[in-house]
Design a protein around this motif. Structure first.
Motif, mmCIF file in Angstrom:
data_model
loop_
_atom_site.group_PDB
_atom_site.id
_atom_site.type_symbol
_atom_site.label_atom_id
_atom_site.label_comp_id
_atom_site.label_asym_id
_atom_site.label_seq_id
_atom_site.Cartn_x
_atom_site.Cartn_y
_atom_site.Cartn_z
ATOM 1 N N LEU A 103 9.397 58.406 13.902
ATOM 2 C CA LEU A 103 8.263 59.134 14.474
ATOM 3 C C LEU A 103 8.742 60.405 15.186
ATOM 4 C CD1 LEU A 103 6.125 56.171 15.819
ATOM 5 C CD2 LEU A 103 5.368 57.879 14.144
ATOM 6 N N ALA A 104 9.859 60.301 15.894
ATOM 7 C CA ALA A 104 10.417 61.479 16.573
ATOM 8 C C ALA A 104 10.822 62.545 15.553
ATOM 9 C CB ALA A 104 11.601 61.076 17.447
ATOM 10 N N ARG A 105 11.396 62.129 14.430
ATOM 11 C CA ARG A 105 11.771 63.086 13.384
ATOM 12 C C ARG A 105 10.537 63.772 12.783
ATOM 13 N NH1 ARG A 105 15.499 59.068 12.428
ATOM 14 N NH2 ARG A 105 14.375 58.154 10.665
ATOM 15 N N LEU A 106 9.396 63.103 12.861
ATOM 16 C CA LEU A 106 8.146 63.702 12.376
ATOM 17 C C LEU A 106 7.529 64.643 13.417
ATOM 18 C CD1 LEU A 106 6.565 60.583 10.632
ATOM 19 C CD2 LEU A 106 7.387 62.687 9.519
ATOM 20 N N GLY A 107 8.204 64.777 14.569
ATOM 21 C CA GLY A 107 7.766 65.733 15.580
ATOM 22 C C GLY A 107 7.008 65.143 16.752
ATOM 23 N N GLN A 140 9.931 49.379 5.619
ATOM 24 C CA GLN A 140 10.887 50.436 5.887
ATOM 25 C C GLN A 140 10.422 51.277 7.072
ATOM 26 O OE1 GLN A 140 13.836 50.714 4.281
ATOM 27 N NE2 GLN A 140 13.203 48.760 3.377
ATOM 28 N N PRO A 141 11.310 51.551 8.026
ATOM 29 C CA PRO A 141 10.922 52.332 9.205
ATOM 30 C C PRO A 141 10.286 53.679 8.869
ATOM 31 C CG PRO A 141 13.058 51.326 9.566
ATOM 32 C CD PRO A 141 12.699 51.075 8.131
ATOM 33 N N GLU A 142 10.841 54.385 7.906
ATOM 34 C CA GLU A 142 10.287 55.692 7.530
ATOM 35 C C GLU A 142 8.864 55.541 6.993
ATOM 36 O OE1 GLU A 142 11.614 58.746 7.930
ATOM 37 O OE2 GLU A 142 13.534 58.021 8.694
ATOM 38 N N GLU A 143 8.635 54.497 6.206
ATOM 39 C CA GLU A 143 7.310 54.253 5.640
ATOM 40 C C GLU A 143 6.304 53.899 6.741
ATOM 41 O OE1 GLU A 143 5.092 51.028 2.732
ATOM 42 O OE2 GLU A 143 7.268 51.216 2.631
ATOM 43 N N MET A 144 6.717 53.045 7.666
ATOM 44 C CA MET A 144 5.827 52.645 8.756
ATOM 45 C C MET A 144 5.496 53.851 9.637
ATOM 46 S SD MET A 144 5.349 49.586 7.914
ATOM 47 C CE MET A 144 4.679 48.531 9.150
ATOM 48 N N ALA A 145 6.498 54.654 9.965
ATOM 49 C CA ALA A 145 6.268 55.856 10.775
ATOM 50 C C ALA A 145 5.352 56.831 10.035
ATOM 51 C CB ALA A 145 7.597 56.531 11.119
ATOM 52 N N GLY A 146 5.561 56.992 8.739
ATOM 53 C CA GLY A 146 4.713 57.868 7.950
ATOM 54 C C GLY A 146 3.268 57.406 7.932
ATOM 55 N N THR A 147 3.064 56.097 7.875
ATOM 56 C CA THR A 147 1.701 55.550 7.895
ATOM 57 C C THR A 147 1.048 55.818 9.247
ATOM 58 O OG1 THR A 147 2.269 53.839 6.280
ATOM 59 C CG2 THR A 147 0.330 53.441 7.660
ATOM 60 N N ASP A 194 1.769 58.220 11.335
ATOM 61 C CA ASP A 194 1.551 59.663 11.385
ATOM 62 C C ASP A 194 0.316 60.053 10.572
ATOM 63 O OD1 ASP A 194 2.636 62.408 12.071
ATOM 64 O OD2 ASP A 194 2.703 62.530 9.868
ATOM 65 N N ARG A 195 0.169 59.498 9.383
ATOM 66 C CA ARG A 195 -0.966 59.815 8.513
ATOM 67 C C ARG A 195 -2.281 59.360 9.152
ATOM 68 N NH1 ARG A 195 -3.649 56.681 5.553
ATOM 69 N NH2 ARG A 195 -2.054 55.090 5.310
ATOM 70 N N ILE A 196 -2.304 58.142 9.710
ATOM 71 C CA ILE A 196 -3.523 57.641 10.347
ATOM 72 C C ILE A 196 -3.892 58.521 11.538
ATOM 73 C CG2 ILE A 196 -4.560 55.706 11.603
ATOM 74 C CD1 ILE A 196 -2.780 53.855 9.885
ATOM 75 N N LEU A 197 -2.909 58.932 12.305
ATOM 76 C CA LEU A 197 -3.164 59.816 13.439
ATOM 77 C C LEU A 197 -3.763 61.136 12.970
ATOM 78 C CD1 LEU A 197 -2.911 60.276 16.488
ATOM 79 C CD2 LEU A 197 -0.613 61.134 16.079
ATOM 80 N N TYR A 198 -3.206 61.688 11.909
ATOM 81 C CA TYR A 198 -3.709 62.941 11.359
ATOM 82 C C TYR A 198 -5.165 62.772 10.892
ATOM 83 C CZ TYR A 198 -4.261 66.965 8.296
ATOM 84 O OH TYR A 198 -4.730 68.092 7.687
#
Length: 116
Positions: free
Chosen positions: A18-22, A83-90, A92-96
């Motif tokens: 999540l931090a890497r996503l900003g 996968q952590p990246e997948e969970m963080a991406g999900t 992030d997407r829901i927040l967006y």
């Protein structure tokens, strides 16, 4: 960018992703509150007081707290599988898509999510 607060049981790899996503990430571990007996109520109050979305794997307790006191900055209960990246991406997407998690409970599981 969202401000998150990780419960002590939250997967640090998802938080790092999540931090890497900003996103801004803080949490129980960063504050030295791990294994100190800090209650879930206190963790949610701390996160909400700082307008941070709480990240946890502790579904049972935080779903109950959401129902008892829905005035918070948001709660994300997330599966520990995946996968952590997948969970963080999900997350992030829901927040967006929703713009804000204020007063909401967000459940993120493998291939499934719900926003209450």
């Amino acid at each position: 960018m969202a401000r998150f607060f990780a419960d002590e049981d939250f997967d640090a790899e998802i938080g790092s992703a999540l931090a890497r996503l900003g996103h801004d990430l803080d949490g129980v571990a960063h504050r030295g509150l791990g294994n100190t007996g800090t209650t879930d109520d206190a963790v949610l109050a701390l996160a909400s007081g700082e307008k941070r979305i709480l990240l946890t794997h502790n579904r049972r307790h935080f779903v109950r707290l959401h129902r008892l006191a829905p005035h918070h900055a948001g709660i994300v209960v997330c599966s520990q599988r995946g996968q952590p990246e997948e969970m963080a991406g999900t997350i992030d997407r829901i927040l967006y898509e929703h713009g804000s998690f204020t007063g909401r409970l967000v459940r993120v599981n493998l291939g499934d999510q719900a926003v209450e």
